[in-house]
Design an enzyme around this catalytic site. Sequence first.
Site, short mmCIF file in Angstrom:
data_model
loop_
_atom_site.label_atom_id
_atom_site.label_comp_id
_atom_site.label_asym_id
_atom_site.label_seq_id
_atom_site.Cartn_x
_atom_site.Cartn_y
_atom_site.Cartn_z
N SER A 24 68.31 9.92 -14.40
CA SER A 24 68.38 8.46 -14.52
C SER A 24 69.24 7.88 -13.40
O SER A 24 70.18 8.53 -12.94
CB SER A 24 69.02 8.15 -15.88
OG SER A 24 68.67 6.87 -16.33
N TYR A 188 70.61 -7.61 -15.60
CA TYR A 188 70.62 -7.98 -14.18
C TYR A 188 69.49 -8.97 -13.90
O TYR A 188 68.75 -9.37 -14.80
CB TYR A 188 70.56 -6.71 -13.32
CG TYR A 188 71.77 -5.83 -13.55
CD1 TYR A 188 73.06 -6.34 -13.39
CD2 TYR A 188 71.64 -4.51 -13.98
CE1 TYR A 188 74.19 -5.55 -13.63
CE2 TYR A 188 72.77 -3.72 -14.22
CZ TYR A 188 74.04 -4.25 -14.04
OH TYR A 188 75.16 -3.47 -14.29
C1 LIG Z 1 77.88 6.44 -14.43
C2 LIG Z 1 76.68 5.65 -14.87
C3 LIG Z 1 76.08 4.78 -13.99
C4 LIG Z 1 74.91 4.09 -14.35
N1 LIG Z 1 74.26 3.31 -13.43
C5 LIG Z 1 73.02 2.84 -13.70
C6 LIG Z 1 72.20 2.29 -12.68
O1 LIG Z 1 72.54 2.30 -11.50
N2 LIG Z 1 70.99 1.79 -13.04
C7 LIG Z 1 70.54 1.85 -14.33
O2 LIG Z 1 69.43 1.38 -14.61
N3 LIG Z 1 71.27 2.41 -15.30
C8 LIG Z 1 72.48 2.94 -15.01
N4 LIG Z 1 73.18 3.60 -15.98
C9 LIG Z 1 72.55 3.83 -17.29
C10 LIG Z 1 71.86 5.20 -17.30
O3 LIG Z 1 70.84 5.26 -16.32
C11 LIG Z 1 71.27 5.50 -18.67
O4 LIG Z 1 70.27 4.57 -18.97
C12 LIG Z 1 72.33 5.50 -19.79
O5 LIG Z 1 73.51 6.17 -19.35
C13 LIG Z 1 71.81 6.16 -21.05
O6 LIG Z 1 71.42 7.49 -20.79
P1 LIG Z 1 72.36 8.77 -21.20
O7 LIG Z 1 72.69 8.64 -22.66
O8 LIG Z 1 71.51 9.97 -20.88
O9 LIG Z 1 73.61 8.71 -20.37
C14 LIG Z 1 74.37 4.25 -15.65
C15 LIG Z 1 75.03 5.10 -16.55
C16 LIG Z 1 76.14 5.82 -16.18
C17 LIG Z 1 76.76 6.78 -17.15
#
Ligand SMILES: Cc1cc2nc3c(=O)[nH]c(=O)nc-3n(C[C@H](O)[C@H](O)[C@H](O)COP(=O)(O)O)c2cc1C
Length: 361
Positions: A24, A188
């Site tokens: 992601s 956003y």
């Molecule tokens: C460090 C960090 C940075 C993130 N930056 C973005 C991003 O640049 N664009 C985005 O769409 N989501 C961003 N997210 C959200 C993640 O892509 C993801 O949707 C969210 O963490 C849920 O997934 P997970 O439970 O596997 O962490 C970010 C999440 C984390 C933890």
Amino acid sequence: MATPKLFAPLSLRDTTFRNRLWVSPMCQYACDAEDGRATDWHLVHYPGFARGGAGLVIVEATAVTPEGRISPRDLGIWSDGHVEGLSRIASLVKGLGAAAAIQLAHAGRKASTPPMLPGFERGRGSVPESDGGWRAVAPSALAFGDYDTPRELAAEELPGIVNAFVTAAERAVRAGFDAVEVHAAHGYLLHEFLSPLSNAREDEYGGDLAGRARLVREVVRGIRAAHPDLPVFVRVSATDWVDGGITAHDTATVSGWLREDGADFIDVSSGANTPDAQIPVGPAYQAPLAAVVRAAGLPVGTVGMITQSWQAETLLTTEQADVVIVAREWLRDPNLALTWAGELRADVAAIRPPQLFRAIR
Ligand SMILES: Cc1cc2nc3c(=O)[nH]c(=O)nc-3n(C[C@H](O)[C@H](O)[C@H](O)COP(=O)(O)O)c2cc1C
């Protein structure tokens, strides 16, 4: 034994992704010089996931205009000067067998915040212009929580926003990326247009769902017209999780329109356009939203709190999604695809760099 679905390839247009366990997009806030250029951190960080077996690595939210950055340390793609650094990321990722995509982003009213890193103010709230911040722009002069009130974009400025995304996609292709993801989620700019919580416009870019979807549709159509073969993804916040906000059924409708416009894939996230939402966070909590959006006909990815191999596999076998997209678990284990391939008895050797073969137990 049959190949687990998580490790079956997926093709979108002419691009084949070697498996369905993707990385992601995650902001790194690693552009120390605040110029949007890729740094050594990006060159180490992203290829590591390809080495660890990912099918696709989606590079973080990368700003299509300087004022579209979440923080001054965001990656950028608003100038030709950004292409070379990004091309090194793409080529290293691809050299390790994964595909490479980049998320094209404009932060709208949530721009000009501190980086969300230890030592900064946890990435919340607006940085004032007197402190190096800038005035954020949005569909309407409506603030997100206690952030500063943004400036409403004039209708005449909107072709410039579309053009910034289309030009960014062209740079992404030049940098060697296999796919682009349009960021229309998480409160956003493009999500702000989609949601009635943040879009009170009375022109053709506001009003009903069709009006609110106009901007993201123009972005997708613009990219598709310029790049007939490029896989184009859209990340959406399927629901705002509050009454009066966008719903999963609205998002399914928009996804059907985006399909007509030439999008190939919907990355289904949720929330982040209001601090007032009560979100029932839990294991794979966004998968039911993905299933609703999937009914609109495009393949979808589900993301959010997916931390186990069997859980990921079940999301695919039950046809809630076509792809599993993982963020934080990849940070914990950059070899996540190798680990999960072992657990699911998939062919680990097919994705393991040969240099690592002696790690076999
Ligand atoms: C460090 C960090 C940075 C993130 N930056 C973005 C991003 O640049 N664009 C985005 O769409 N989501 C961003 N997210 C959200 C993640 O892509 C993801 O949707 C969210 O963490 C849920 O997934 P997970 O439970 O596997 O962490 C970010 C999440 C984390 C933890």
